[in-house]
Write a protein that holds these residues in place. Structure first.
Motif, PDB file in Angstrom:
ATOM      1  N   ALA A  25       0.838  -1.198   0.000  1.00 20.65           N
ATOM      2  CA  ALA A  25       0.000   0.000   0.000  1.00 20.65           C
ATOM      3  C   ALA A  25       0.872   1.246   0.000  1.00 20.65           C
ATOM      4  CB  ALA A  25      -0.915   0.018   1.222  1.00 20.65           C
ATOM      5  N   VAL A  26       0.335   2.308  -0.579  1.00 20.06           N
ATOM      6  CA  VAL A  26       0.993   3.613  -0.567  1.00 20.06           C
ATOM      7  C   VAL A  26       0.341   4.434   0.553  1.00 20.06           C
ATOM      8  CG1 VAL A  26       1.381   5.746  -1.860  1.00 20.06           C
ATOM      9  CG2 VAL A  26       1.505   3.528  -3.018  1.00 20.06           C
ATOM     10  N   TYR A  27       1.175   5.065   1.355  1.00 22.86           N
ATOM     11  CA  TYR A  27       0.705   5.887   2.468  1.00 22.86           C
ATOM     12  C   TYR A  27       1.314   7.272   2.314  1.00 22.86           C
ATOM     13  CZ  TYR A  27       0.459   7.574   7.352  1.00 22.86           C
ATOM     14  OH  TYR A  27       0.247   8.298   8.484  1.00 22.86           O
ATOM     15  N   CYS A  28       0.467   8.256   2.084  1.00 28.22           N
ATOM     16  CA  CYS A  28       0.892   9.652   1.984  1.00 28.22           C
ATOM     17  C   CYS A  28       0.557  10.322   3.314  1.00 28.22           C
ATOM     18  CB  CYS A  28       0.177  10.360   0.837  1.00 28.22           C
ATOM     19  SG  CYS A  28       0.495   9.620  -0.763  1.00 28.22           S
ATOM     20  N   ARG A  29       1.575  10.791   3.966  1.00 26.38           N
ATOM     21  CA  ARG A  29       1.412  11.430   5.277  1.00 26.38           C
ATOM     22  C   ARG A  29       1.628  12.921   5.104  1.00 26.38           C
ATOM     23  NH1 ARG A  29       1.682   9.672  10.728  1.00 26.38           N
ATOM     24  NH2 ARG A  29       2.784  11.116  12.096  1.00 26.38           N
ATOM     25  N   MET A  30       0.628  13.694   5.508  1.00 31.14           N
ATOM     26  CA  MET A  30       0.680  15.149   5.412  1.00 31.14           C
ATOM     27  C   MET A  30       0.491  15.733   6.806  1.00 31.14           C
ATOM     28  SD  MET A  30      -1.770  15.141   2.100  1.00 31.14           S
ATOM     29  CE  MET A  30      -2.397  13.531   2.553  1.00 31.14           C
ATOM     30  N   THR A  31       0.687  17.010   6.932  1.00 31.75           N
ATOM     31  CA  THR A  31       0.542  17.666   8.230  1.00 31.75           C
ATOM     32  C   THR A  31      -0.862  17.497   8.782  1.00 31.75           C
ATOM     33  OG1 THR A  31       2.188  19.291   7.563  1.00 31.75           O
ATOM     34  CG2 THR A  31       0.857  19.837   9.469  1.00 31.75           C
ATOM     35  N   ARG A  36      -4.245   6.851   1.687  1.00 31.86           N
ATOM     36  CA  ARG A  36      -3.719   5.518   1.399  1.00 31.86           C
ATOM     37  C   ARG A  36      -4.437   4.920   0.195  1.00 31.86           C
ATOM     38  NH1 ARG A  36      -3.638   5.538   7.024  1.00 31.86           N
ATOM     39  NH2 ARG A  36      -1.784   4.640   7.940  1.00 31.86           N
ATOM     40  N   PHE A  37      -3.705   4.045  -0.501  1.00 28.57           N
ATOM     41  CA  PHE A  37      -4.342   3.232  -1.527  1.00 28.57           C
ATOM     42  C   PHE A  37      -3.503   1.982  -1.752  1.00 28.57           C
ATOM     43  CE2 PHE A  37      -1.608   6.195  -3.807  1.00 28.57           C
ATOM     44  CZ  PHE A  37      -0.985   5.405  -4.763  1.00 28.57           C
ATOM     45  N   PRO A  38      -4.134   0.893  -2.230  1.00 27.02           N
ATOM     46  CA  PRO A  38      -3.407  -0.366  -2.413  1.00 27.02           C
ATOM     47  C   PRO A  38      -2.559  -0.358  -3.684  1.00 27.02           C
ATOM     48  CG  PRO A  38      -5.658  -0.634  -3.127  1.00 27.02           C
ATOM     49  CD  PRO A  38      -5.549   0.758  -2.555  1.00 27.02           C
ATOM     50  N   LEU A  81      -8.951  -1.452  -7.298  1.00 27.74           N
ATOM     51  CA  LEU A  81      -9.180  -0.065  -6.882  1.00 27.74           C
ATOM     52  C   LEU A  81     -10.675   0.238  -6.742  1.00 27.74           C
ATOM     53  CD1 LEU A  81      -6.550   1.906  -8.996  1.00 27.74           C
ATOM     54  CD2 LEU A  81      -6.549   1.581  -6.513  1.00 27.74           C
ATOM     55  N   ASN A  82     -11.476  -0.320  -7.652  1.00 35.54           N
ATOM     56  CA  ASN A  82     -12.929  -0.097  -7.586  1.00 35.54           C
ATOM     57  C   ASN A  82     -13.535  -0.668  -6.303  1.00 35.54           C
ATOM     58  OD1 ASN A  82     -13.106   1.302  -9.975  1.00 35.54           O
ATOM     59  ND2 ASN A  82     -13.521  -0.521 -11.191  1.00 35.54           N
ATOM     60  N   ASN A  83     -12.908  -1.721  -5.761  1.00 35.33           N
ATOM     61  CA  ASN A  83     -13.408  -2.352  -4.540  1.00 35.33           C
ATOM     62  C   ASN A  83     -12.793  -1.741  -3.279  1.00 35.33           C
ATOM     63  OD1 ASN A  83     -15.134  -4.213  -5.812  1.00 35.33           O
ATOM     64  ND2 ASN A  83     -13.384  -5.491  -6.319  1.00 35.33           N
ATOM     65  N   TYR A  84     -11.922  -0.767  -3.443  1.00 37.41           N
ATOM     66  CA  TYR A  84     -11.274  -0.097  -2.318  1.00 37.41           C
ATOM     67  C   TYR A  84     -11.900   1.281  -2.142  1.00 37.41           C
ATOM     68  CZ  TYR A  84      -7.545   1.730   0.638  1.00 37.41           C
ATOM     69  OH  TYR A  84      -6.838   2.271   1.675  1.00 37.41           O
ATOM     70  N   HIS A  85     -12.175   1.651  -0.935  1.00 40.65           N
ATOM     71  CA  HIS A  85     -12.783   2.957  -0.681  1.00 40.65           C
ATOM     72  C   HIS A  85     -11.680   4.011  -0.539  1.00 40.65           C
ATOM     73  CE1 HIS A  85     -15.561   5.989   0.672  1.00 40.65           C
ATOM     74  NE2 HIS A  85     -14.789   6.210   1.714  1.00 40.65           N
ATOM     75  N   LEU A  86     -11.440   4.775  -1.612  1.00 37.10           N
ATOM     76  CA  LEU A  86     -10.475   5.871  -1.545  1.00 37.10           C
ATOM     77  C   LEU A  86     -11.063   7.007  -0.727  1.00 37.10           C
ATOM     78  CD1 LEU A  86      -9.142   6.208  -5.207  1.00 37.10           C
ATOM     79  CD2 LEU A  86      -7.910   5.328  -3.227  1.00 37.10           C
ATOM     80  N   ALA A  87     -10.201   7.694   0.000  1.00 39.02           N
ATOM     81  CA  ALA A  87     -10.651   8.858   0.763  1.00 39.02           C
ATOM     82  C   ALA A  87     -11.206   9.904  -0.197  1.00 39.02           C
ATOM     83  CB  ALA A  87      -9.490   9.441   1.549  1.00 39.02           C
ATOM     84  N   GLU A  88     -12.253  10.586   0.242  1.00 41.19           N
ATOM     85  CA  GLU A  88     -12.826  11.653  -0.577  1.00 41.19           C
ATOM     86  C   GLU A  88     -11.747  12.684  -0.877  1.00 41.19           C
ATOM     87  OE1 GLU A  88     -16.319  15.005  -0.245  1.00 41.19           O
ATOM     88  OE2 GLU A  88     -16.504  13.171   0.941  1.00 41.19           O
ATOM     89  N   GLY A  89     -11.672  13.097  -2.126  1.00 40.70           N
ATOM     90  CA  GLY A  89     -10.648  14.050  -2.549  1.00 40.70           C
ATOM     91  C   GLY A  89      -9.431  13.386  -3.161  1.00 40.70           C
ATOM     92  N   GLY A  90      -9.421  12.047  -3.194  1.00 44.02           N
ATOM     93  CA  GLY A  90      -8.271  11.329  -3.746  1.00 44.02           C
ATOM     94  C   GLY A  90      -8.599  10.606  -5.032  1.00 44.02           C
ATOM     95  N   TRP A  91      -7.597  10.451  -5.878  1.00 44.14           N
ATOM     96  CA  TRP A  91      -7.755   9.627  -7.078  1.00 44.14           C
ATOM     97  C   TRP A  91      -6.445   8.914  -7.371  1.00 44.14           C
ATOM     98  CZ3 TRP A  91      -4.497  10.571 -11.083  1.00 44.14           C
ATOM     99  CH2 TRP A  91      -4.041  11.861 -11.291  1.00 44.14           C
TER     100      TRP A  91
END
Length: 113
Positions: A25-31, A36-38, A81-91
């Protein structure tokens, strides 16, 4: 956790940053936010790059290849990806396979904390 409170806890970290969690998984950490996404199944990361970022925003890409040398199955990854719930605002957008079986996955996130 509220973005403003999270920002207080992260004030001494050099952010944003992109990390690979458990190799899958990719994890983007911001302030103020996280995103995250697989990754495609049976893949490994060649590189992960942030091209832009801020307190609640990231843009970047991840280059992946399969662990067995076969092409990345883009149809299977799109279904994943279609079966994963991406956070709103992400693509997340996998591009076509490039030379030597490497696929570039572009991602973007804008959080309204």
């Amino acid at each position: 956790m509220n973005g403003e409170i999270r920002a207080l806890f992260r004030k001494n970290e050099k952010l944003p940053i992109v990390l690979i969690e458990n190799g899958n998984a990719v994890y983007c950490r911001m302030t103020c936010c996280d995103f995250r996404f697989p990754l495609p199944k049976s893949s490994r990361v060649k590189q992960a790059i942030l091209t832009e970022g801020g307190a609640d925003t990231v843009d970047g890409f991840v280059d992946v290849e399969t662990t067995n040398g076969s092409p990345v199955d883009l149809d299977a990854y799109s279904s994943q990806l279609n079966n994963y719930h991406l956070a709103e605002g992400g693509w997340v957008s996998p591009a076509s396979e490039s030379e030597k079986g490497v696929v570039r996955i572009k991602f973007s996130y804008f959080g309204d904390y």
